[in-house]
Design an enzyme around this catalytic site. Structure first.
Site, PDB file in Angstrom:
ATOM      1  N   SER A  19       6.798  48.098 -18.283  1.00 27.50           N
ATOM      2  CA  SER A  19       8.272  49.138 -17.414  1.00 27.50           C
ATOM      3  C   SER A  19       8.303  48.622 -16.051  1.00 27.50           C
ATOM      4  CB  SER A  19       7.530  50.581 -17.653  1.00 27.50           C
ATOM      5  OG  SER A  19       8.150  51.809 -16.743  1.00 27.50           O
TER       6      SER A  19
ATOM      7  N   LEU B 138      -7.339  44.893 -18.551  1.00 26.88           N
ATOM      8  CA  LEU B 138      -7.906  46.131 -17.078  1.00 26.88           C
ATOM      9  C   LEU B 138      -7.992  47.045 -18.664  1.00 26.88           C
ATOM     10  CD1 LEU B 138      -5.747  45.982 -14.381  1.00 26.88           C
ATOM     11  CD2 LEU B 138      -7.981  44.937 -15.412  1.00 26.88           C
TER      12      LEU B 138
ATOM     13  N   LYS C  21      -9.365  25.307  -6.543  1.00 30.25           N
ATOM     14  CA  LYS C  21     -10.265  25.876  -6.216  1.00 30.25           C
ATOM     15  C   LYS C  21     -11.415  25.649  -6.745  1.00 30.25           C
ATOM     16  CE  LYS C  21     -12.681  30.111  -7.499  1.00 30.25           C
ATOM     17  NZ  LYS C  21     -13.026  31.738  -8.462  1.00 30.25           N
TER      18      LYS C  21
ATOM     19  N   VAL D 222      -0.721  45.661 -11.041  1.00 30.28           N
ATOM     20  CA  VAL D 222      -1.576  45.230 -10.743  1.00 30.28           C
ATOM     21  C   VAL D 222      -0.934  44.665  -9.345  1.00 30.28           C
ATOM     22  CG1 VAL D 222      -4.010  44.808 -10.257  1.00 30.28           C
ATOM     23  CG2 VAL D 222      -3.905  46.532 -11.758  1.00 30.28           C
TER      24      VAL D 222
HETATM   25  C1  LIG Z   1      -8.550  44.659  -6.415  1.00 23.29           C
HETATM   26  C2  LIG Z   1      -8.633  43.636  -7.743  1.00 23.29           C
HETATM   27  C3  LIG Z   1      -9.046  42.026  -7.619  1.00 23.29           C
HETATM   28  C4  LIG Z   1      -9.142  41.362  -8.767  1.00 23.29           C
HETATM   29  N1  LIG Z   1      -9.006  40.627  -8.758  1.00 23.29           N
HETATM   30  C5  LIG Z   1      -8.696  39.674  -9.418  1.00 23.29           C
HETATM   31  C6  LIG Z   1      -8.860  38.042  -9.785  1.00 23.29           C
HETATM   32  O1  LIG Z   1      -9.136  37.337  -8.417  1.00 23.29           O
HETATM   33  N2  LIG Z   1      -8.836  37.207 -10.726  1.00 23.29           N
HETATM   34  C7  LIG Z   1      -9.224  38.059 -11.615  1.00 23.29           C
HETATM   35  O2  LIG Z   1      -9.054  36.789 -13.110  1.00 23.29           O
HETATM   36  N3  LIG Z   1      -8.813  39.761 -11.933  1.00 23.29           N
HETATM   37  C8  LIG Z   1      -8.732  40.263 -10.662  1.00 23.29           C
HETATM   38  N4  LIG Z   1      -8.336  40.787 -10.993  1.00 23.29           N
HETATM   39  C9  LIG Z   1      -8.058  41.871 -12.277  1.00 23.29           C
HETATM   40  C10 LIG Z   1      -6.662  41.394 -12.424  1.00 23.29           C
HETATM   41  O3  LIG Z   1      -5.776  41.700 -11.512  1.00 23.29           O
HETATM   42  C11 LIG Z   1      -6.127  41.991 -14.229  1.00 23.29           C
HETATM   43  O4  LIG Z   1      -7.040  41.217 -14.844  1.00 23.29           O
HETATM   44  C12 LIG Z   1      -4.555  41.463 -14.644  1.00 23.29           C
HETATM   45  O5  LIG Z   1      -3.729  41.543 -13.249  1.00 23.29           O
HETATM   46  C13 LIG Z   1      -4.411  42.166 -15.882  1.00 23.29           C
HETATM   47  O6  LIG Z   1      -3.553  43.375 -15.802  1.00 23.29           O
HETATM   48  P1  LIG Z   1      -3.188  43.828 -17.213  1.00 23.29           P
HETATM   49  O7  LIG Z   1      -2.328  42.714 -17.203  1.00 23.29           O
HETATM   50  O8  LIG Z   1      -4.400  44.294 -17.660  1.00 23.29           O
HETATM   51  O9  LIG Z   1      -2.998  45.530 -16.372  1.00 23.29           O
HETATM   52  P2  LIG Z   1      -1.597  45.521 -15.150  1.00 23.29           P
HETATM   53  O10 LIG Z   1      -1.394  44.804 -14.509  1.00 23.29           O
HETATM   54  O11 LIG Z   1      -1.935  47.329 -14.879  1.00 23.29           O
HETATM   55  O12 LIG Z   1      -0.182  45.774 -16.223  1.00 23.29           O
HETATM   56  C14 LIG Z   1       0.079  47.362 -16.855  1.00 23.29           C
HETATM   57  C15 LIG Z   1       1.456  47.114 -17.207  1.00 23.29           C
HETATM   58  O13 LIG Z   1       1.307  48.046 -18.144  1.00 23.29           O
HETATM   59  C16 LIG Z   1       2.497  48.190 -18.343  1.00 23.29           C
HETATM   60  N5  LIG Z   1       2.680  49.836 -18.517  1.00 23.29           N
HETATM   61  C17 LIG Z   1       1.789  51.025 -17.677  1.00 23.29           C
HETATM   62  N6  LIG Z   1       2.207  52.226 -18.464  1.00 23.29           N
HETATM   63  C18 LIG Z   1       3.340  51.342 -19.463  1.00 23.29           C
HETATM   64  C19 LIG Z   1       4.069  52.611 -20.316  1.00 23.29           C
HETATM   65  N7  LIG Z   1       3.663  54.362 -20.543  1.00 23.29           N
HETATM   66  N8  LIG Z   1       4.944  52.446 -20.789  1.00 23.29           N
HETATM   67  C20 LIG Z   1       5.663  50.798 -20.687  1.00 23.29           C
HETATM   68  N9  LIG Z   1       5.162  50.339 -20.364  1.00 23.29           N
HETATM   69  C21 LIG Z   1       3.430  50.691 -19.150  1.00 23.29           C
HETATM   70  C22 LIG Z   1       3.039  48.437 -16.537  1.00 23.29           C
HETATM   71  O14 LIG Z   1       4.424  48.453 -16.777  1.00 23.29           O
HETATM   72  C23 LIG Z   1       2.472  46.673 -16.571  1.00 23.29           C
HETATM   73  O15 LIG Z   1       3.655  45.628 -16.824  1.00 23.29           O
HETATM   74  C24 LIG Z   1      -8.268  41.913  -9.942  1.00 23.29           C
HETATM   75  C25 LIG Z   1      -8.314  43.248  -9.956  1.00 23.29           C
HETATM   76  C26 LIG Z   1      -8.337  44.347  -9.416  1.00 23.29           C
HETATM   77  C27 LIG Z   1      -7.617  45.821  -9.049  1.00 23.29           C
END
Ligand SMILES: Cc1cc2nc3c(=O)[nH]c(=O)nc-3n(C[C@H](O)[C@H](O)[C@H](O)COP(=O)(O)OP(=O)(O)OC[C@H]3O[C@@H](n4cnc5c(N)ncnc54)[C@H](O)[C@@H]3O)c2cc1C
Length: 506
Positions: A43, A337, A82, A49
């Protein structure tokens, strides 16, 4: 579910962050010759994040399997190289050490190097363990080249990872997936319908009343866990008892002149600051415990620490360190996450995405699964998370900071059993126990033990078979050899100029 096999012909991935697009890329590659349709729903209204800029070397293995070269990814993601993480003030104020992606010295077949070094220290040698690690020395001198493919000696071995722009990496994975026929839907999932007969996820419903269905769902929806938590109600193991940091603020700034080859983690009174150098900007952040510092004070600490102009407003995150009780429940697998988050100290979140994807691929050598497949996946996922958790806890537990109640609390906390055992064994005998499914090897544990001055009381007595003068000569030779290698390697910015067309700022 019984031991009955379920067949998958279609997969829906919910979420287009780093986890979603990495999963789509790897699964579309894996199922290339099989008739399995893959759809990814994201979306653009909600966004991602968008942090996650520091990685560990497993990331390189991940993209290499998809056919990308290091240089392609370095260029496409404005990345830097790195070699490890520098921990400032973690042990005590005014101390610093580097955890490298590499090894220390040259041991023998039966006895690891650090036992020889320990004996030499007991006989007056003042050398630092870091002097025997090419990875640490390169990081300290800000130098870089690709590691030698066939090293002649352990002293030539080091590994490396990337500091990258996570959104550019997700874009790269997205382009790859779309070429591999992944269907993309940009829409917001409003409702999830479960099967009345077995509780599986049946249908995702969008705000415009459209609906889609699949055999298998992968939840990459981020912290909220839209499918695994909100729809299937799978609980969460909360690890705040050991990992007190539960908030973060991120702020990107203009790039520094010469990007360094290490992440900086700088301990503060109630958490730690990160500084991650990319080619075009620097990522900064403050990870902290809301029990010990207010959000305003945490922001102030971050702002005081940055150099260069801020590129956006600070972004705030709150999280509960822990993991989903089952990463795979019914016909839904949580990756990223949605399946858990251990704070970002050792850049392990994206690495856990990779290991999850690897397990999905192993589970689907055929396009079928049963309850045994699910149980095995959950068992291994739990162990991988717990091993990483214990490694992170170690950084906090062995601190000797006197400046705040948070660090005192961490020193006094009771440990998980296996970590306790590992620390005891190292303290008493210098032995580093290896448990199955650990992401970090013995030299990583050694780097933290040594950097935090948690050293063994004794060394392996087989070292006494070597005469002391021979031991001293050998150690001197190793230090020298590492230093010679460092002298022959170009600077990191020269490496980036040559391989990525990097331009140093005026
Ligand atoms: C402060 C911080 C620092 C970090 N630093 C590191 C780092 O240095 N190294 C590392 O390996 N990891 C790090 N991480 C973790 C890393 O950011 C995440 O593991 C990575 O970005 C994966 O996130 P994700 O794809 O699971 O979630 P997100 O990036 O949150 O993606 C979620 C997706 O789901 C979609 N979505 C949600 N709800 C809906 C819905 N109802 N309908 C349709 N789509 C939806 C959103 O649009 C988005 O596309 C960090 C995290 C944080 C919070």
């Amino acid at each position: 579910m019984t031991s009955e096999n379920k067949t998958i012909n279609s997969i829906i991935i919910v979420g287009g962050g780093t986890a979603g697009w990495m999963t789509a890329a790897a699964l579309s590659h894996h199922f290339k010759d099989k008739a399995v349709g893959i759809t990814l729903v994201e979306s653009s209204q909600l966004g991602t994040v968008g942090v996650g800029e520091a990685t560990i070397p497993t990331l390189r293995r991940f993209y290499q399997k998809l056919g990308f070269t290091d240089t392609e990814v370095l260029k496409a993601t404005n990345a830097t190289c790195k070699l490890g993480i520098e921990f400032k003030d973690w042990y005590k104020k005014d101390t610093s050490f580097i955890h490298p992606f590499g090894i220390y010295g040259q041991g023998t077949k039966d006895v690891p190097f650090h036992h020889y070094w320990l004996k030499s220290r007991q006989h007056g040698d003042k050398s630092d363990l870091a002097q025997y690690s090419l990875g640490v020395q390169l990081a300290q001198h800000n130098k870089f080249t690709f590691p030698i493919e066939k090293p002649q000696s352990q002293l030539e071995i080091f590994d490396w990872a990337l500091h990258f722009d996570a959104s550019l990496f997700a874009k790269l994975m997205k382009e790859f997936s779309l070429k591999n026929k992944v269907e993309l839907i940009d829409n917001k999932v409003e409702r999830v319908k479960l099967s009345p007969s077995n509780g599986d996820i049946e249908t995702l419903c969008f705000s415009d009343n459209r609906e889609i269905s699949a055999d298998l769902f992968i939840d990459c929806s981020g912290f909220k866990g839209l499918l695994i938590s909100e729809a299937l109600n799978v609980g969460y193991h909360d690890w705040s008892e050991w990992l007190v940091c539960d908030r973060a603020i991120a702020l990107q700034t203009e790039a520094s002149d010469l990007p360094i080859t290490r992440t900086i983690s700088h301990a503060q009174k109630a958490g730690w600051l990160w500084h991650i150098p990319l080619q075009h900007r620097t990522g900064n952040g403050h990870v902290y415990s809301s029990q010990y510092i207010s959000d305003d004070e945490a922001l102030d600490t971050l702002q005081q620490s940055i150099q260069g102009k801020a590129l956006h407003q600070p972004r705030q995150f709150s999280f509960t360190p822990g993991r989903r009780k089952q990463a795979w429940a019914k016909n839904c697998i949580a990756i990223g996450l949605s399946s858990g988050f251990i704070e970002p100290l050792e850049s392990t979140s994206i690495a856990l995405v990779e290991t999850a994807i690897e397990k999905v691929i192993l589970s689907f050598q055929q396009t079928r699964y049963n309850q045994q497949t699910i149980d095995r996946f959950n068992e291994v996922t739990a162990l991988e998370y717990e091993r990483v958790r214990d490694f992170i806890i170690l950084h906090y537990k062995v601190n000797q900071r006197e400046d705040s109640p948070m660090w005192q609390h961490c020193r006094e906390m009771t440990l998980p059993t296996e970590l306790n055992e590992k620390m005891r064994e190292f303290k008493e005998h210098g032995k580093i126990i290896r448990y199955p499914w650990e992401i970090f090897g013995a030299d990583s544990w050694l780097a933290i033990f040594n950097g935090m001055n948690y050293l063994p009381n004794s060394y392996d007595k087989r070292v006494d078979n070597m005469e002391l003068s021979y031991l001293h000569d050998n150690l001197a030779y190793m230090k020298n050899r590492v230093q010679q290698a460092v002298n022959s390697i170009p600077s990191h910015s020269d490496f980036l100029k040559h391989h990525c067309g990097f331009k140093v700022k005026n």
